[in-house]
Write a protein that holds these residues in place. Structure first.
Motif, mmCIF file in Angstrom:
data_model
loop_
_atom_site.group_PDB
_atom_site.id
_atom_site.type_symbol
_atom_site.label_atom_id
_atom_site.label_comp_id
_atom_site.label_asym_id
_atom_site.label_seq_id
_atom_site.Cartn_x
_atom_site.Cartn_y
_atom_site.Cartn_z
ATOM 1 N N UNK A 210 36.253 36.752 29.933
ATOM 2 C CA UNK A 210 36.456 35.885 28.771
ATOM 3 C C UNK A 210 35.457 34.743 28.880
ATOM 4 N N UNK A 211 35.029 34.231 27.754
ATOM 5 C CA UNK A 211 34.102 33.109 27.754
ATOM 6 C C UNK A 211 34.749 31.857 28.302
ATOM 7 N N UNK A 212 33.871 30.951 28.790
ATOM 8 C CA UNK A 212 34.391 29.710 29.373
ATOM 9 C C UNK A 212 33.570 28.516 28.921
ATOM 10 N N UNK A 213 33.176 28.512 27.649
ATOM 11 C CA UNK A 213 32.507 27.340 27.102
ATOM 12 C C UNK A 213 31.011 27.330 27.219
ATOM 13 N N UNK A 214 30.386 28.474 27.485
ATOM 14 C CA UNK A 214 28.928 28.496 27.551
ATOM 15 C C UNK A 214 28.444 29.751 28.220
ATOM 16 N N UNK A 215 27.136 30.068 28.081
ATOM 17 C CA UNK A 215 26.607 31.316 28.635
ATOM 18 C C UNK A 215 26.528 31.330 30.153
ATOM 19 N N UNK A 216 26.660 30.175 30.784
ATOM 20 C CA UNK A 216 26.530 30.103 32.245
ATOM 21 C C UNK A 216 27.867 30.207 32.971
ATOM 22 N N UNK A 217 28.947 30.301 32.218
ATOM 23 C CA UNK A 217 30.265 30.316 32.842
ATOM 24 C C UNK A 217 31.120 31.406 32.213
ATOM 25 N N UNK A 218 31.935 32.025 33.026
ATOM 26 C CA UNK A 218 32.880 33.024 32.567
ATOM 27 C C UNK A 218 34.190 32.849 33.330
ATOM 28 N N UNK A 219 35.267 33.263 32.719
ATOM 29 C CA UNK A 219 36.520 33.441 33.456
ATOM 30 C C UNK A 219 36.824 34.936 33.446
ATOM 31 N N UNK A 220 37.578 35.373 34.436
ATOM 32 C CA UNK A 220 37.857 36.803 34.537
ATOM 33 C C UNK A 220 39.198 37.027 35.215
ATOM 34 N N UNK A 221 39.837 38.106 34.817
ATOM 35 C CA UNK A 221 40.965 38.646 35.567
ATOM 36 C C UNK A 221 40.420 39.834 36.351
ATOM 37 N N UNK A 222 40.809 39.951 37.583
ATOM 38 C CA UNK A 222 40.276 41.024 38.417
ATOM 39 C C UNK A 222 41.266 41.352 39.516
ATOM 40 N N UNK A 223 41.113 42.545 40.079
ATOM 41 C CA UNK A 223 41.860 42.930 41.273
ATOM 42 C C UNK A 223 40.940 42.801 42.469
ATOM 43 N N UNK A 224 41.379 42.044 43.462
ATOM 44 C CA UNK A 224 40.617 41.897 44.689
ATOM 45 C C UNK A 224 41.197 42.861 45.727
ATOM 46 N N UNK A 225 40.378 43.792 46.187
ATOM 47 C CA UNK A 225 40.810 44.794 47.165
ATOM 48 C C UNK A 225 40.149 44.500 48.507
ATOM 49 N N UNK A 226 40.968 44.318 49.540
ATOM 50 C CA UNK A 226 40.482 43.965 50.883
ATOM 51 C C UNK A 226 41.172 44.870 51.894
ATOM 52 N N UNK A 227 40.417 45.436 52.803
ATOM 53 C CA UNK A 227 40.990 46.332 53.810
ATOM 54 C C UNK A 227 40.677 45.807 55.211
ATOM 55 N N UNK A 228 41.724 45.693 56.054
ATOM 56 C CA UNK A 228 41.566 45.249 57.433
ATOM 57 C C UNK A 228 41.098 46.436 58.278
ATOM 58 N N UNK A 229 39.989 46.273 58.946
ATOM 59 C CA UNK A 229 39.401 47.365 59.722
ATOM 60 C C UNK A 229 40.357 47.835 60.816
ATOM 61 N N UNK A 230 40.536 49.157 60.873
ATOM 62 C CA UNK A 230 41.351 49.745 61.919
ATOM 63 C C UNK A 230 42.839 49.732 61.659
ATOM 64 N N UNK A 231 43.275 49.110 60.552
ATOM 65 C CA UNK A 231 44.707 48.991 60.294
ATOM 66 C C UNK A 231 45.114 49.468 58.913
#
Length: 340
Positions: free
Chosen positions: A28-49
């Protein structure tokens, strides 16, 4: 793709991360071409577990950085917070475990030692059909512990630890990590801490054999039985609250129900002690191997077309040669014997 052009200083630095990425960006826009807002899923995996990554819905604010975008601000969008939302983290590996906690928190060496003792003790009972490693997360406060569980802090005050699945993992994924309540854990003796972590490690080891229809008196009882095994302590030492009730003439009339194990429930200590005594009775009369076989048989049973009590009765008869009513009667005799 924009997701591949998002850059940020990883808030999970200090953790042994095998992979991390933003998925499913909705911009979604955030008041100018240099800024954005976003909804996202952050996926992180712990090595070995982590077989599956932890997935956290996030709200992020992006600022253009040349051809890429930089994360300027990030916060939870729904569900539990990420552990690093509370501040920088550090990890401490052991021979059989990994402890995650706040960078400015207590020395993790003691918890690493407890985890390293728990894993072999559990494997001795349950064999090697589980990964044989333990991921322990200890936040800074009891309030953070409750927030990670999306619960009321007051309801979790007396719980020293709980076994959970990675946030956002597929619904069928077994619980695979232990979340430690630092305030309740701190109040325990060294022996009590070992019992708690070994109990939770048992849940991790037995998740492949645990189903929705497994009675909690059996799953919680067998975890306590594994934790107290070979401790040299008497039944009255292991079940002091229940022993006091019996001395006061307050005896149960049935095996504890699932709701008796709910965090904050009245008499929850007695429920755990009753469950331990039930599993101790099975192990003493039929051998530890039959107790483990019964647990696995309950988990392997078809969950359809048979109510849980009837299924438990049938499997008790098959594995131990005694039905549920007779087993309950024998157990009640053991409860009464706590009076001394």
């Amino acid at each position: 793709m924009l997701a591949e052009r998002v850059r940020s200083a990883p808030p999970w630095s200090g953790l042994p991360v095998a992979g991390a990425e933003y998925r499913n960006l909705v911009l979604a826009g955030a008041g100018g071409p240099e800024r954005l807002t976003a909804a996202a899923d952050l996926a992180v995996r712990i090595a070995g577990y982590d077989e599956y990554p932890m997935v956290y819905p996030r709200r992020i604010e992006l600022v253009r950085a040349g051809a890429d975008w930089r994360v300027e601000r990030e916060e939870a969008a729904s569900g539990p917070p990420a552990p690093w939302d509370f501040g920088p983290l550090r990890s401490a590996p052991g021979a059989h475990c990994l402890v995650l906690g706040p960078a400015a928190g207590p020395d993790p060496a003691e918890l690493v030692a407890v985890g390293d003792r728990a894993v072999p003790a559990v494997t001795e009972v349950w064999g090697g059909d589980w990964p044989g490693r333990l991921l322990l997360e200890r936040p800074a406060t009891g309030e953070q512990f409750a927030r990670l569980l999306e619960g009321d802090p007051a309801g979790w005050t007396g719980m020293a630890a709980v076994t959970v699945a990675a946030a956002g993992a597929p619904w069928h994924t077994p619980a695979d990590r232990v979340l430690v309540n630092p305030e309740a854990y701190r109040r325990l003796s060294d022996f009590g801490r070992q019992v708690v972590v070994t109990h939770e490690a048992t849940h991790v080891a037995t998740r492949a054999d645990t189903r929705a229809w497994t009675p909690l008196w059996l799953s919680e009882g067998i975890a306590d039985w594994t934790a107290y095994r070979d401790s040299g302590r008497s039944p009255r030492q292991i079940a002091p609250e229940l022993a006091r009730d019996v001395a006061d003439g307050k005896l149960p009339t049935a095996l504890p129900a699932d709701q008796d194990f709910t965090a904050g429930a009245t008499g929850i200590s007695q429920a755990y002690e009753q469950a331990w005594l039930a599993c101790e009775l099975i192990a003493r009369e039929h051998g530890p191997g039959r107790l483990v076989a019964l647990y696995r048989a309950v988990g392997a049973a078809d969950g359809q077309g048979e109510d849980r009590e009837r299924r438990t009765d049938r499997l008790l008869r098959r594995e131990l040669g005694v039905g549920l009513d007779d087993f309950t009667r024998l157990w009640l005799e053991q409860v009464a014997a706590l009076k001394g």
